[in-house]
Design a protein around this motif. Structure first.
Motif, PDB file in Angstrom:
ATOM      1  N   SER A 159      10.177 -10.998  15.279  1.00 30.69           N
ATOM      2  CA  SER A 159      10.074  -9.551  15.511  1.00 30.69           C
ATOM      3  C   SER A 159       9.723  -8.820  14.224  1.00 30.69           C
ATOM      4  O   SER A 159       8.991  -7.825  14.248  1.00 30.69           O
ATOM      5  CB  SER A 159      11.367  -9.000  16.103  1.00 30.69           C
ATOM      6  N   LEU A 160      10.210  -9.315  13.093  1.00 37.17           N
ATOM      7  CA  LEU A 160       9.873  -8.701  11.812  1.00 37.17           C
ATOM      8  C   LEU A 160       8.380  -8.876  11.517  1.00 37.17           C
ATOM      9  O   LEU A 160       7.704  -7.929  11.107  1.00 37.17           O
ATOM     10  CB  LEU A 160      10.719  -9.320  10.698  1.00 37.17           C
ATOM     11  N   HIS A 211      -2.277   0.988   9.987  1.00 35.67           N
ATOM     12  CA  HIS A 211      -2.787   1.445   8.698  1.00 35.67           C
ATOM     13  C   HIS A 211      -4.284   1.164   8.583  1.00 35.67           C
ATOM     14  O   HIS A 211      -5.037   1.984   8.059  1.00 35.67           O
ATOM     15  CB  HIS A 211      -2.029   0.759   7.556  1.00 35.67           C
ATOM     16  N   ALA A 212      -4.723   0.018   9.068  1.00 32.71           N
ATOM     17  CA  ALA A 212      -6.139  -0.334   9.010  1.00 32.71           C
ATOM     18  C   ALA A 212      -6.975   0.578   9.910  1.00 32.71           C
ATOM     19  O   ALA A 212      -8.116   0.903   9.569  1.00 32.71           O
ATOM     20  CB  ALA A 212      -6.334  -1.785   9.421  1.00 32.71           C
ATOM     21  N   ASN A 213      -6.417   0.989  11.042  1.00 34.69           N
ATOM     22  CA  ASN A 213      -7.137   1.848  11.980  1.00 34.69           C
ATOM     23  C   ASN A 213      -7.075   3.315  11.585  1.00 34.69           C
ATOM     24  O   ASN A 213      -7.748   4.140  12.181  1.00 34.69           O
ATOM     25  CB  ASN A 213      -6.596   1.673  13.395  1.00 34.69           C
ATOM     26  N   SER A 214      -6.266   3.630  10.611  1.00 33.65           N
ATOM     27  CA  SER A 214      -6.082   5.019  10.196  1.00 33.65           C
ATOM     28  C   SER A 214      -7.311   5.501   9.430  1.00 33.65           C
ATOM     29  O   SER A 214      -7.872   4.787   8.604  1.00 33.65           O
ATOM     30  CB  SER A 214      -4.845   5.134   9.318  1.00 33.65           C
ATOM     31  N   THR A 215      -7.706   6.727   9.702  1.00 37.74           N
ATOM     32  CA  THR A 215      -8.825   7.314   8.982  1.00 37.74           C
ATOM     33  C   THR A 215      -8.334   8.224   7.863  1.00 37.74           C
ATOM     34  O   THR A 215      -9.124   8.893   7.223  1.00 37.74           O
ATOM     35  CB  THR A 215      -9.714   8.135   9.946  1.00 37.74           C
ATOM     36  N   LYS A 246       2.879  -6.692  11.365  1.00 32.97           N
ATOM     37  CA  LYS A 246       1.519  -6.803  11.885  1.00 32.97           C
ATOM     38  C   LYS A 246       1.084  -5.485  12.525  1.00 32.97           C
ATOM     39  O   LYS A 246      -0.028  -5.010  12.298  1.00 32.97           O
ATOM     40  CB  LYS A 246       1.454  -7.942  12.901  1.00 32.97           C
ATOM     41  N   GLN A 247       1.978  -4.885  13.314  1.00 28.51           N
ATOM     42  CA  GLN A 247       1.652  -3.623  13.966  1.00 28.51           C
ATOM     43  C   GLN A 247       1.416  -2.518  12.937  1.00 28.51           C
ATOM     44  O   GLN A 247       0.465  -1.748  13.043  1.00 28.51           O
ATOM     45  CB  GLN A 247       2.769  -3.216  14.924  1.00 28.51           C
ATOM     46  N   LEU A 264       1.208 -12.020   6.608  1.00 28.56           N
ATOM     47  CA  LEU A 264       0.195 -11.661   7.602  1.00 28.56           C
ATOM     48  C   LEU A 264      -1.078 -12.480   7.417  1.00 28.56           C
ATOM     49  O   LEU A 264      -1.778 -12.762   8.385  1.00 28.56           O
ATOM     50  CB  LEU A 264      -0.098 -10.162   7.535  1.00 28.56           C
ATOM     51  N   ALA A 265      -1.367 -12.874   6.179  1.00 26.06           N
ATOM     52  CA  ALA A 265      -2.538 -13.711   5.921  1.00 26.06           C
ATOM     53  C   ALA A 265      -2.360 -15.095   6.547  1.00 26.06           C
ATOM     54  O   ALA A 265      -3.344 -15.703   6.992  1.00 26.06           O
ATOM     55  CB  ALA A 265      -2.778 -13.836   4.418  1.00 26.06           C
TER      56      ALA A 265
END
Length: 95
Positions: A41-42, A53-57, A47-48, A19-20
């Motif tokens: 697709s993988l 996970h990043a948007n999760s609080t 990425k999704q 992802l980096a």
């Protein structure tokens, strides 16, 4: 005789590095997939999940508790269904 398909598993470090390539080094998803010998697709899936996970609080302790509670709810629902069927069966037998 059919053999089960062996799926390749990737470490979380490999996924992070992949992802980096996209986010930090400017590779397109197609270029990164080709370079790493994985499907696009993988990479999109990784990425999704990373974005979710990043948007999760929810922190990791809360996440593990949530998973435990979901498992417990699933078990309780299954037990409830069994009890419903058993009570219907016995009600039918008593008539």
């Amino acid at each position: 005789m059919k053999t089960r398909r062996q799926y390749k598993t990737y470490t979380s470090e490999f996924k992070t590095e992949a992802l980096a390539l996209i986010s930090e080094q400017g590779y397109s998803v197609q270029e990164a997939a080709s370079a790493l010998n994985v499907t696009t697709s993988l990479l999109y899936s990784w990425k999704q999940k990373a974005e979710e996970h990043a948007n999760s609080t929810v922190n990791s302790d809360e996440r593990s508790e949530l998973l435990t509670l979901r498992k417990e709810v699933k078990q309780l629902r299954m037990e409830k269904e069994i009890l419903k069927k058993a009570s219907a069966f016995f009600a039918k037998e008593m008539k």
